[in-house]
Scaffold this active site. Structure first.
Site, PDB file in Angstrom:
ATOM      1  CG  ASP A 308      -2.186   0.848   0.976  1.00 35.97           C
ATOM      2  OD1 ASP A 308      -2.133   1.721   0.082  1.00 35.97           O
ATOM      3  OD2 ASP A 308      -3.191   0.696   1.693  1.00 35.97           O
TER       4      ASP A 308
HETATM    5  C1  BGC Z   1      -5.134   3.115   0.331  1.00 39.16           C
HETATM    6  C2  BGC Z   1      -5.406   2.035  -0.692  1.00 39.16           C
HETATM    7  C3  BGC Z   1      -5.302   2.606  -2.090  1.00 39.16           C
HETATM    8  C4  BGC Z   1      -3.933   3.250  -2.255  1.00 39.16           C
HETATM    9  C5  BGC Z   1      -3.705   3.824  -3.645  1.00 39.16           C
HETATM   10  C6  BGC Z   1      -3.859   3.877   0.024  1.00 39.16           C
HETATM   11  O1  BGC Z   1      -3.671   4.962   0.861  1.00 39.16           O
HETATM   12  O2  BGC Z   1      -5.037   2.524   1.612  1.00 39.16           O
HETATM   13  O3  BGC Z   1      -6.671   1.472  -0.473  1.00 39.16           O
HETATM   14  O4  BGC Z   1      -5.501   1.595  -3.025  1.00 39.16           O
HETATM   15  O5  BGC Z   1      -3.817   4.303  -1.307  1.00 39.16           O
HETATM   16  O6  BGC Z   1      -4.425   4.962  -3.849  1.00 39.16           O
END
Ligand code: BGC
Length: 764
Positions: A308
């Site tokens: 993530d």
């Molecule tokens: C979130 C994810 C997301 C990623 C990309 C993160 O901060 O937890 O769910 O897919 O950002 O945008």
């Protein structure tokens, strides 16, 4: 027989063509890897944010219109050989033509200027429709869809979203969320399918099918690669706040959190994103046991493991398990991470990883293993041959056909929680006051991940759709329906602050009306900005509700919420309560059709609606939650205090259950149990009912849950009609994960129940 031989022939053909495709992929990828330098490999494992290569003041913010900056793109995609890009610029939706232009340029730079011509894989968060594309079809959020108890709605959402994401030239979607949404405090409960593991599994699998197709052939230009997230246990934190510690025993993780991922892997999910938090003190991005022993070896996941946002960095900066950034890279890659969503300081990640391999701290085998999976994904998506899909080939983008599916999902999800004296539906042309901060905007209907990350741009992009006020005015006449907010959200960057507009005006308008439609709830949020200190509804909303109640006019409370905010104080003053959750762009229209009776409500809660802030437990609690003293000597608070139960929701019809029958009363472990029940629509209008089958293990070596959902079926019944519904439940599905983390069904008695009917069986 002839038919059988024919199908066998087709099956063999499919198997052999899949096999030859598999061989071709294997050969192609192995061949490519054998020619790659270490730097080329590490580049493939790097994912950057689009702002890093777009025009603008710096790598964190870009200028409009969105345009790729040649020198920045050349540095990242050619010098550093970066293989993946994500997100949009400045959190803002773009037109499909703009996506096409920019992604075409990215592919041109990456493929023409690198000696091996490897395309970039572009990824995006398109979680209830194609979030970052202007004109895309916005469905209800996952929590709303779960309330429809009809997994077909999840399939529809995903297949439309796959199509519209490809129409935006993007082949990879960071969805679905397979987290168990068991905590109403958590800021992302709305992104889940709710608190029940079976609901999450059933809806999750439909999402995978919708995104990737039934055959998982993602070279199909209408399909995208799905990304299950966030593996695993993300929502089970102690504090209820985003990315904070969770403590989860292995058997609890297995029984409640991992199964949804297991089922999605079996359905063919291509990629996974890792939980940004920590479990039992170990950041999940550093957890070899979870990523390799469980995800790879036990669940057999073959696809790409993605971090993530900035989560390798956080092993050093936030979680303090790595003394340096470089050590963080070593820990994460050795724990099984294939691709790092860096997403800004990509040079450091790249250099660190190259050095770690040169120093023997990360093996070349580990790198090859990661790169192989990434290249296979690119191959499967057909990016080597067709790196960019063109919006001009997608005539159904944002079409009526897609809108109708989004409307259908909203209308099947909206949940009627209270309806005193059948005040709803409302016929004729009464005078209606719409009040409250959620009554006249598209932003709160959609929630976050709508046109922008936090959803603050929605009214600009979705102005053509109907707010609740507009939809009711269309239905009951513009002269009859008025809107006075009373209180509203303060637009100062804070997601919760409210201001009093004019409660007195709302009250005086209310006294001239026949009904008050009070629209309360939350402003939009996700992730850290959505962390909450108080589950109660904002005090100004409570004040508005109480003042309006003093007029004595009937109030229909509309809850427009991403999580169940507490309304216990005002509930008694409400004649009707309707939970619309986050219903998307067609939520206003669907609600107005429920008001008029055109649609008979059929949604049911996918979570427990709590009554008090210290009583937050899902429906599958342990018996010790209820310990009232039988002698009456003490009066414990220890009762389960829900406002509304999981699975609850009213209809304009009434359904009566009778004749619960089970085919036997003794079963062996490999038997299947047949349970049938008669359901009758004893109301005066046609309606839909969700029949829910629960089991209770009466005694077990670990204290059993009081009950667990085992199956469900949403059926349509004409007024007066009766149907017999039959469930086939394998005895093995009564299992729980014991203290050795083994799924077992222990012999003994079980109770099976549907509605308020139940029967006991014995498992030998
Ligand atoms: C979130 C994810 C997301 C990623 C990309 C993160 O901060 O937890 O769910 O897919 O950002 O945008």
């Amino acid at each position: 027989m002839k038919k059988y031989i024919h199908s066998l022939f087709i099956l063999l053909l499919v198997i052999s063509s899949n096999e030859s495709l598999g061989n071709e992929k294997e050969k192609f990828v192995n061949d490519l890897i054998s020619q790659m330098t270490l730097e080329e490999k590490v580049g493939q494992m790097t994912q950057i944010n689009l702002t890093v290569i777009a025009k603008g003041p710096n790598r964190f913010s870009s200028s409009f219109p969105m345009e790729i900056d040649d020198s920045r793109a050349n540095k990242a995609l050619v010098d550093f050989k970066v293989g993946s890009v994500l997100n949009t610029i400045n959190n803002t939706a773009q037109k499909p033509s703009v996506w096409f232009k920019n992604i075409s340029k990215i592919q041109k730079i990456a493929m023409n200027n690198n000696r091996l011509g490897i395309p970039v894989i572009y990824g995006i968060d398109a979680i209830h429709g194609t979030t970052y594309t202007d004109g895309a079809t916005m469905f209800p959020q996952q929590i709303t869809t779960a309330a429809s108890w009809n997994p077909e709605n999840a399939y529809n959402m995903a297949q439309v979203c796959a199509y519209e994401t490809r129409a935006s030239s993007i082949p990879w979607n960071f969805s679905p969320v397979l987290d168990l949404g068991l905590d109403p405090r958590f800021p992302r409960q709305f992104e889940t399918f709710g608190e029940d593991p079976l609901l999450v599994e059933r809806f999750g699998v439909e999402m995978i099918k919708g995104y990737q197709g039934f055959d998982n052939n993602v070279s199909n230009k209408h399909k995208v690669a799905a990304c299950m997230k966030h593996f695993v246990g993300y929502h089970a934190t102690i504090s209820g706040k985003d990315r904070t510690p969770a403590y989860i025993p292995d058997n609890v993780l297995s029984e409640y959190h991992i199964e949804s991922f297991k089922k999605a892997i079996e359905a063919g999910a291509k990629t996974v994103m890792i939980n940004s938090g920590l479990i039992n003190g170990i950041p999940v991005h550093a957890d070899y046991n979870l990523l390799i022993n469980i995800l790879r070896n036990k669940l057999g996941f073959q696809g790409v493991i993605l971090t993530d946002w900035e989560d390798i960095r956080k092993l050093h900066n936030r979680d303090k398990v790595a003394k340096t950034q470089k050590e963080a890279v070593k820990i994460a890659i050795n724990a099984g991470i294939d691709m790092s969503m860096v997403p800004y300081e990509y040079e450091q990640f790249f250099n660190d990883l190259v050095e770690l391999v040169e120093d023997g701290e990360v093996s070349m085998d580990r790198i090859d293993d990661a790169v192989k999976r990434i290249l296979e994904l690119k191959f499967e998506l057909d990016l080597f041959q067709n790196p960019v899909t063109n919006y001009e080939d997608y005539l159904d983008f944002g079409s009526k056909k897609h809108h109708q599916l989004a409307y259908k999902a909203a209308s099947e999800s909206i949940t009627l929680l209270k309806n005193n004296n059948n005040i709803l539906p409302i016929k004729g042309k009464p005078r209606i006051l719409v009040a409250g901060p959620n009554g006249n905007n598209m932003r709160t209907l959609n929630g976050a991940w709508s046109y922008s990350w936090q959803g603050e741009l929605t009214d600009k992009f979705a102005g053509d759709f109907n707010t609740i006020f507009e939809a009711l005015a269309n239905k009951y006449g513009k002269d009859n329906v008025k809107y006075v907010s009373g209180v509203s959200y303060k637009e100062n960057g804070s997601y919760y602050d409210m201001v009093e507009d004019d409660i007195n005006k709302a009250v005086s308008e209310a006294s001239k009306s026949d009904y008050i439609v009070l629209c309360l709830g939350e402003n939009t949020y996700t992730e850290k900005p959505g962390d909450l200190n108080d589950l109660n509804l904002h005090q100004l909303q409570i004040k508005l509700a109480k003042k309006l109640a003093e007029t004595g006019k009937p109030i229909i409370l509309i809850l427009n919420i991403g999580r169940p905010r507490l309304i216990t104080d005002i509930e008694p003053f409400m004649s009707a309560i309707v939970n619309i959750y986050l219903p998307g762009n067609f939520g206003g229209d669907a609600l107005s059709d429920i008001f008029s009776g055109k649609v008979n409500p059929s949604g049911k809660l996918p979570y427990t609606y709590p009554a008090y802030p210290n009583s937050l437990i899902p429906y599958y609690f342990k018996p010790s939650e209820v310990q009232n003293n039988s002698q009456g000597a003490y009066n414990y608070v220890g009762e389960v205090n829900n406002l509304y139960d999981f699975g609850f929701g009213l209809s304009y019809s009434e359904f009566t259950y009778s004749n619960l029958e089970i085919n036997n009363d003794q079963f062996n472990l490999d038997d299947s149990i047949k349970i049938s029940v008669n359901v009758k629509n004893s109301g005066k209008i046609d309606g839909s009912e969700t029949v829910q089958l629960y089991s209770s293990d009466l005694y077990a070596s670990l204290t059993p849950d009081v009950k667990r959902l085992r199956d469900f079926d949403k059926i349509e019944l004409k007024a007066g009609e009766m149907k017999t519904i039959t469930f086939e439940l394998p005895v093995s599905e009564l299992a729980f994960a014991n203290s050795d983390n083994q799924f077992v069904v222990e012999s003994g008695k079980f109770k099976l129940s549907i509605d308020n009917l139940s029967k006991e069986i014995t498992v030998r």
